[in-house]
Design an enzyme around this catalytic site. Sequence first.
Site, PDB file in Angstrom:
ATOM      1  N   VAL A   1       0.814  -1.230   0.000  1.00 27.80           N
ATOM      2  CA  VAL A   1       0.000   0.000   0.000  1.00 27.80           C
ATOM      3  C   VAL A   1       0.840   1.269   0.000  1.00 27.80           C
ATOM      4  CG1 VAL A   1      -2.025  -1.088   1.088  1.00 27.80           C
ATOM      5  CG2 VAL A   1      -0.306   0.072   2.530  1.00 27.80           C
TER       6      VAL A   1
ATOM      7  N   ASN B   1      -7.316  -1.151   5.290  1.00 29.14           N
ATOM      8  CA  ASN B   1      -7.085  -1.749   6.609  1.00 29.14           C
ATOM      9  C   ASN B   1      -5.602  -1.888   6.953  1.00 29.14           C
ATOM     10  OD1 ASN B   1      -7.660  -3.787   8.947  1.00 29.14           O
ATOM     11  ND2 ASN B   1      -6.370  -4.912   7.493  1.00 29.14           N
TER      12      ASN B   1
ATOM     13  N   SER C   1      -8.284   4.171  14.338  1.00 27.18           N
ATOM     14  CA  SER C   1      -7.952   3.627  15.662  1.00 27.18           C
ATOM     15  C   SER C   1      -8.461   4.621  16.691  1.00 27.18           C
ATOM     16  CB  SER C   1      -6.424   3.506  15.793  1.00 27.18           C
ATOM     17  OG  SER C   1      -6.066   3.278  17.151  1.00 27.18           O
TER      18      SER C   1
ATOM     19  N   TYR D   1       2.435   6.941  15.623  1.00 30.02           N
ATOM     20  CA  TYR D   1       1.234   6.236  15.148  1.00 30.02           C
ATOM     21  C   TYR D   1      -0.049   7.078  15.280  1.00 30.02           C
ATOM     22  CZ  TYR D   1      -2.251   2.350  15.219  1.00 30.02           C
ATOM     23  OH  TYR D   1      -3.333   1.514  15.015  1.00 30.02           O
TER      24      TYR D   1
ATOM     25  N   LYS E   1      -2.851   8.270  12.440  1.00 27.69           N
ATOM     26  CA  LYS E   1      -4.267   7.870  12.555  1.00 27.69           C
ATOM     27  C   LYS E   1      -5.175   9.103  12.659  1.00 27.69           C
ATOM     28  CE  LYS E   1      -3.999   3.318  12.317  1.00 27.69           C
ATOM     29  NZ  LYS E   1      -4.629   2.555  11.211  1.00 27.69           N
TER      30      LYS E   1
ATOM     31  N   ILE F   1      -7.992  -4.703  19.901  1.00 34.20           N
ATOM     32  CA  ILE F   1      -8.598  -5.865  19.260  1.00 34.20           C
ATOM     33  C   ILE F   1      -7.557  -6.982  19.312  1.00 34.20           C
ATOM     34  CG2 ILE F   1      -9.609  -6.768  17.112  1.00 34.20           C
ATOM     35  CD1 ILE F   1     -11.220  -4.384  18.287  1.00 34.20           C
TER      36      ILE F   1
HETATM   37  N1  LIG Z   1      -5.335  -4.735  16.683  1.00 30.67           N
HETATM   38  C1  LIG Z   1      -5.704  -3.609  17.276  1.00 30.67           C
HETATM   39  O1  LIG Z   1      -5.820  -3.546  18.504  1.00 30.67           O
HETATM   40  C2  LIG Z   1      -5.999  -2.377  16.457  1.00 30.67           C
HETATM   41  C3  LIG Z   1      -6.588  -1.289  17.109  1.00 30.67           C
HETATM   42  C4  LIG Z   1      -6.879  -0.136  16.387  1.00 30.67           C
HETATM   43  C5  LIG Z   1      -6.587  -0.074  15.039  1.00 30.67           C
HETATM   44  N2  LIG Z   1      -6.007  -1.135  14.434  1.00 30.67           N
HETATM   45  C6  LIG Z   1      -5.729  -1.008  12.998  1.00 30.67           C
HETATM   46  O2  LIG Z   1      -6.372  -2.056  12.311  1.00 30.67           O
HETATM   47  C7  LIG Z   1      -5.634  -2.397  11.133  1.00 30.67           C
HETATM   48  C8  LIG Z   1      -5.333  -3.884  11.126  1.00 30.67           C
HETATM   49  O3  LIG Z   1      -4.650  -4.212  12.318  1.00 30.67           O
HETATM   50  P1  LIG Z   1      -4.389  -5.722  12.775  1.00 30.67           P
HETATM   51  O4  LIG Z   1      -4.374  -5.699  14.255  1.00 30.67           O
HETATM   52  O5  LIG Z   1      -5.281  -6.659  12.064  1.00 30.67           O
HETATM   53  O6  LIG Z   1      -2.868  -5.872  12.279  1.00 30.67           O
HETATM   54  P2  LIG Z   1      -2.047  -7.159  11.763  1.00 30.67           P
HETATM   55  O7  LIG Z   1      -0.612  -6.788  11.906  1.00 30.67           O
HETATM   56  O8  LIG Z   1      -2.535  -8.408  12.402  1.00 30.67           O
HETATM   57  O9  LIG Z   1      -2.442  -7.198  10.211  1.00 30.67           O
HETATM   58  C9  LIG Z   1      -2.055  -6.163   9.353  1.00 30.67           C
HETATM   59  C10 LIG Z   1      -1.866  -6.725   7.970  1.00 30.67           C
HETATM   60  O10 LIG Z   1      -1.444  -5.644   7.107  1.00 30.67           O
HETATM   61  C11 LIG Z   1      -0.410  -6.129   6.273  1.00 30.67           C
HETATM   62  N3  LIG Z   1       0.445  -5.034   5.809  1.00 30.67           N
HETATM   63  C12 LIG Z   1       1.388  -4.376   6.528  1.00 30.67           C
HETATM   64  N4  LIG Z   1       2.018  -3.488   5.740  1.00 30.67           N
HETATM   65  C13 LIG Z   1       1.441  -3.571   4.514  1.00 30.67           C
HETATM   66  C14 LIG Z   1       1.665  -2.916   3.281  1.00 30.67           C
HETATM   67  N5  LIG Z   1       2.628  -1.997   3.154  1.00 30.67           N
HETATM   68  N6  LIG Z   1       0.883  -3.235   2.221  1.00 30.67           N
HETATM   69  C15 LIG Z   1      -0.087  -4.194   2.337  1.00 30.67           C
HETATM   70  N7  LIG Z   1      -0.324  -4.864   3.475  1.00 30.67           N
HETATM   71  C16 LIG Z   1       0.427  -4.561   4.550  1.00 30.67           C
HETATM   72  C17 LIG Z   1       0.348  -7.125   7.134  1.00 30.67           C
HETATM   73  O11 LIG Z   1       1.118  -8.021   6.325  1.00 30.67           O
HETATM   74  C18 LIG Z   1      -0.779  -7.800   7.900  1.00 30.67           C
HETATM   75  O12 LIG Z   1      -1.282  -8.933   7.212  1.00 30.67           O
HETATM   76  C19 LIG Z   1      -4.409  -1.490  11.163  1.00 30.67           C
HETATM   77  O13 LIG Z   1      -4.643  -0.347  10.367  1.00 30.67           O
HETATM   78  C20 LIG Z   1      -4.279  -1.109  12.612  1.00 30.67           C
HETATM   79  O14 LIG Z   1      -3.609   0.127  12.792  1.00 30.67           O
HETATM   80  C21 LIG Z   1      -5.709  -2.290  15.101  1.00 30.67           C
END
Ligand SMILES: NC(=O)c1ccc[n+]([C@@H]2O[C@H](COP(=O)([O-])OP(=O)(O)OC[C@H]3O[C@@H](n4cnc5c(N)ncnc54)[C@H](O)[C@@H]3O)[C@@H](O)[C@H]2O)c1
Length: 259
Positions: free
Chosen positions: A66, A92, A144, A157, A161, A190
Amino acid sequence: MNRLAGKVALVTGAGRGIGAAIARAFVAEGAAVVLAELDLDTAQATAKDIAAAYANARVLAVKTDVTQSASVQSAVSEAERTFGPVDVLVNNAGINVFADPLTMTDDDWRRCFAVDLDGVWNGCRAVLPGMVERRAGSIVNIASTHAFQIIPGCFPYPVAKHGVIGLTRALGIEYAPKNVRVNAIAPGYIETQLTHDWWNAQPDPDAARRATLELPPMKRIGKPEEVAMTAVFLASDEAPFINASCITIDGGRTALHHE
Ligand SMILES: NC(=O)c1ccc[n+]([C@@H]2O[C@H](COP(=O)([O-])OP(=O)(O)OC[C@H]3O[C@@H](n4cnc5c(N)ncnc54)[C@H](O)[C@@H]3O)[C@@H](O)[C@H]2O)c1
């Protein structure tokens, strides 16, 4: 069931975690889904799981970075060739970059913004021309609770966001007359690999985990599927007048002043 029947969706970072749950929920609701993911192996494994779970699932894994607009554009073109015009985009993909502002390296700053903010813009700009032309589309950006609250030591971060919310509101207003909706979801904690990685990076991972579970008034953290349900709603025709908005999914944590 079938709340997204006939729609084509592209979900970035869909190999695991929240993105994988969204891809699965979209297929369950009848959408054709492209998993646009940096790690092609995880995306293919997730696509295979989804295909095994749903008869006639239309699902495709495409290697996508991305941070590179050409890569996102190429994923959108592949989605269009395989399934047709993209009706729904979920931006995402995201990474945690948590540092002390004054000791953070330039590289930390750049890679945070490259994925967490440029990545969202790259997705939007790849699908918007088609959505505007067809006068239909829904974009869902995964922000987030860091988009409006600050935890010390998590810089930069939350800055990226906050930008995702600004981008969501700005594009939602720009393209509202063209019937393209742009919304955000702000998850709190999450349970995904990202969260496990953060716990494991703390001096006492188990204590960090227990402390996190105590934070939300519901005394638990969220599940990826709980974010996916809201993504389905925003992507669907059930949310036709929701635009330039953000839905928080944190069990009430950000409404809590203190215990
Ligand atoms: N888990 C949480 O508590 C939480 C809370 C708030 C927001 N978020 C947001 O939710 C989203 C997903 O988080 P998650 O917890 O599932 O994370 P995760 O790390 O489990 O999954 C993220 C995915 O994005 C992919 N990715 C990373 N860089 C990339 C790139 N340059 N191009 C394409 N894909 C790429 C990774 O390979 C991975 O599969 C993120 O934007 C994160 O900031 C997560």
